[in-house]
Write a protein that holds these residues in place. Structure first.
Motif, mmCIF file in Angstrom:
data_model
loop_
_atom_site.group_PDB
_atom_site.id
_atom_site.type_symbol
_atom_site.label_atom_id
_atom_site.label_comp_id
_atom_site.label_asym_id
_atom_site.label_seq_id
_atom_site.Cartn_x
_atom_site.Cartn_y
_atom_site.Cartn_z
ATOM 1 N N ARG A 227 0.748 -1.333 -0.013
ATOM 2 C CA ARG A 227 -0.071 -0.063 -0.089
ATOM 3 C C ARG A 227 0.863 1.363 -0.139
ATOM 4 O O ARG A 227 0.528 2.001 -0.776
ATOM 5 N N LEU A 228 1.921 1.082 0.860
ATOM 6 C CA LEU A 228 2.622 2.386 0.960
ATOM 7 C C LEU A 228 3.482 2.597 -0.433
ATOM 8 O O LEU A 228 3.881 3.852 -0.781
ATOM 9 N N ASP A 229 3.994 1.538 -1.108
ATOM 10 C CA ASP A 229 4.937 1.637 -2.202
ATOM 11 C C ASP A 229 4.018 2.381 -3.403
ATOM 12 O O ASP A 229 4.494 2.798 -4.156
ATOM 13 N N ARG A 230 2.761 1.976 -3.134
ATOM 14 C CA ARG A 230 1.868 2.720 -4.435
ATOM 15 C C ARG A 230 1.786 4.159 -4.353
ATOM 16 O O ARG A 230 1.708 4.952 -5.088
ATOM 17 N N PHE A 231 2.201 4.851 -3.149
ATOM 18 C CA PHE A 231 2.016 6.288 -2.929
ATOM 19 C C PHE A 231 3.473 6.853 -2.714
ATOM 20 O O PHE A 231 3.551 8.195 -2.779
ATOM 21 N N ASN A 232 4.480 6.050 -2.710
ATOM 22 C CA ASN A 232 5.662 6.413 -2.183
ATOM 23 C C ASN A 232 6.333 7.077 -3.549
ATOM 24 O O ASN A 232 6.545 6.458 -4.595
ATOM 25 N N THR A 233 6.843 8.578 -3.650
ATOM 26 C CA THR A 233 7.424 9.109 -4.636
ATOM 27 C C THR A 233 8.818 9.620 -4.237
ATOM 28 O O THR A 233 9.558 10.075 -5.099
ATOM 29 N N ASP A 234 9.341 9.055 -3.133
ATOM 30 C CA ASP A 234 10.809 9.301 -2.540
ATOM 31 C C ASP A 234 11.465 8.266 -2.870
ATOM 32 O O ASP A 234 11.419 7.096 -2.335
ATOM 33 N N PRO A 235 12.691 8.500 -3.823
ATOM 34 C CA PRO A 235 13.460 7.371 -4.331
ATOM 35 C C PRO A 235 14.479 7.075 -3.083
ATOM 36 O O PRO A 235 15.192 6.049 -3.001
ATOM 37 N N ASP A 236 14.439 7.928 -2.146
ATOM 38 C CA ASP A 236 15.424 7.402 -0.987
ATOM 39 C C ASP A 236 14.806 6.913 0.221
ATOM 40 O O ASP A 236 15.388 6.472 1.106
ATOM 41 N N LEU A 237 13.390 6.625 -0.003
ATOM 42 C CA LEU A 237 12.662 5.789 1.097
ATOM 43 C C LEU A 237 12.599 4.356 0.682
ATOM 44 O O LEU A 237 12.189 3.953 -0.505
ATOM 45 N N GLU A 238 13.250 3.482 1.282
ATOM 46 C CA GLU A 238 13.175 2.088 1.385
ATOM 47 C C GLU A 238 12.086 1.723 2.226
ATOM 48 O O GLU A 238 12.269 1.838 3.585
ATOM 49 N N ILE A 239 11.201 0.731 1.853
ATOM 50 C CA ILE A 239 10.065 0.324 2.502
ATOM 51 C C ILE A 239 10.391 -1.420 2.592
ATOM 52 O O ILE A 239 10.248 -1.939 1.514
ATOM 53 N N VAL A 240 10.358 -2.014 3.730
ATOM 54 C CA VAL A 240 10.848 -3.363 3.770
ATOM 55 C C VAL A 240 9.707 -3.972 4.643
ATOM 56 O O VAL A 240 9.555 -3.480 5.671
ATOM 57 N N ALA A 241 9.190 -5.303 4.176
ATOM 58 C CA ALA A 241 8.697 -6.170 5.354
ATOM 59 C C ALA A 241 9.332 -7.496 5.570
ATOM 60 O O ALA A 241 9.824 -8.115 4.623
ATOM 61 N N VAL A 242 9.557 -7.706 6.838
ATOM 62 C CA VAL A 242 10.464 -8.643 7.289
ATOM 63 C C VAL A 242 9.855 -9.431 8.405
ATOM 64 O O VAL A 242 9.577 -8.758 9.465
ATOM 65 N N ALA A 243 10.023 -10.653 8.526
ATOM 66 C CA ALA A 243 9.588 -11.601 9.743
ATOM 67 C C ALA A 243 10.633 -11.877 10.524
ATOM 68 O O ALA A 243 11.868 -11.805 10.006
ATOM 69 N N SER A 244 10.517 -11.770 11.756
ATOM 70 C CA SER A 244 11.816 -11.996 12.771
ATOM 71 C C SER A 244 11.176 -12.528 14.142
ATOM 72 O O SER A 244 9.969 -12.353 14.579
ATOM 73 N N ALA A 245 11.997 -13.352 14.627
ATOM 74 C CA ALA A 245 11.358 -13.910 15.937
ATOM 75 C C ALA A 245 11.318 -12.799 17.131
ATOM 76 O O ALA A 245 10.612 -13.021 17.968
ATOM 77 N N SER A 246 12.275 -11.561 16.971
ATOM 78 C CA SER A 246 12.273 -10.595 17.959
ATOM 79 C C SER A 246 12.736 -9.385 17.254
ATOM 80 O O SER A 246 13.316 -9.417 16.359
ATOM 81 N N GLU A 247 12.340 -8.196 17.928
ATOM 82 C CA GLU A 247 13.113 -7.024 17.374
ATOM 83 C C GLU A 247 14.487 -7.154 17.594
ATOM 84 O O GLU A 247 15.187 -6.555 16.530
ATOM 85 N N GLU A 248 15.133 -7.708 18.695
ATOM 86 C CA GLU A 248 16.590 -7.867 18.924
ATOM 87 C C GLU A 248 17.011 -8.545 17.816
ATOM 88 O O GLU A 248 18.254 -8.281 17.243
ATOM 89 N N HIS A 249 16.508 -9.701 17.299
ATOM 90 C CA HIS A 249 16.987 -10.546 16.211
ATOM 91 C C HIS A 249 17.150 -9.657 14.994
ATOM 92 O O HIS A 249 18.052 -9.803 14.118
ATOM 93 N N LEU A 250 15.941 -9.039 14.719
ATOM 94 C CA LEU A 250 15.913 -8.131 13.399
ATOM 95 C C LEU A 250 17.156 -6.966 13.520
ATOM 96 O O LEU A 250 17.703 -6.876 12.398
ATOM 97 N N ARG A 251 17.261 -6.393 14.732
ATOM 98 C CA ARG A 251 18.340 -5.591 14.641
ATOM 99 C C ARG A 251 19.815 -6.245 14.289
ATOM 100 O O ARG A 251 20.438 -5.489 13.935
ATOM 101 N N VAL A 252 20.163 -7.483 14.523
ATOM 102 C CA VAL A 252 21.155 -8.089 14.163
ATOM 103 C C VAL A 252 21.187 -8.349 12.622
ATOM 104 O O VAL A 252 21.993 -8.359 12.105
#
Length: 66
Positions: A32-57
């Protein structure tokens, strides 16, 4: 497994992190956000992770400026 939506400004390193109950929900929001994003410097990513701590690694490049 918890999912996260990462909105990352490449140029400034500004990060916005949102938690979702499923990767499906996070991916829907990313699409949904990608459809409206006009900023080439904005990266939008969806990621599954066991925890935020794991995601940060596993995706540390997004968190290095935080």
């Amino acid at each position: 497994m918890t999912a996260y939506l990462i909105k990352y400004q490449r140029r400034t390193g500004v990060l916005d992190l949102e938690q979702f109950d499923s990767l499906r929900d996070a991916t829907r929001e990313r699409l949904r956000l990608d459809r409206f994003n006009t900023d080439p410097d904005l990266e939008i990513v969806a990621v599954a992770s066991a925890s935020e701590e794991h995601l940060r690694v596993s995706h540390s490049r997004y968190f290095s400026a935080v």
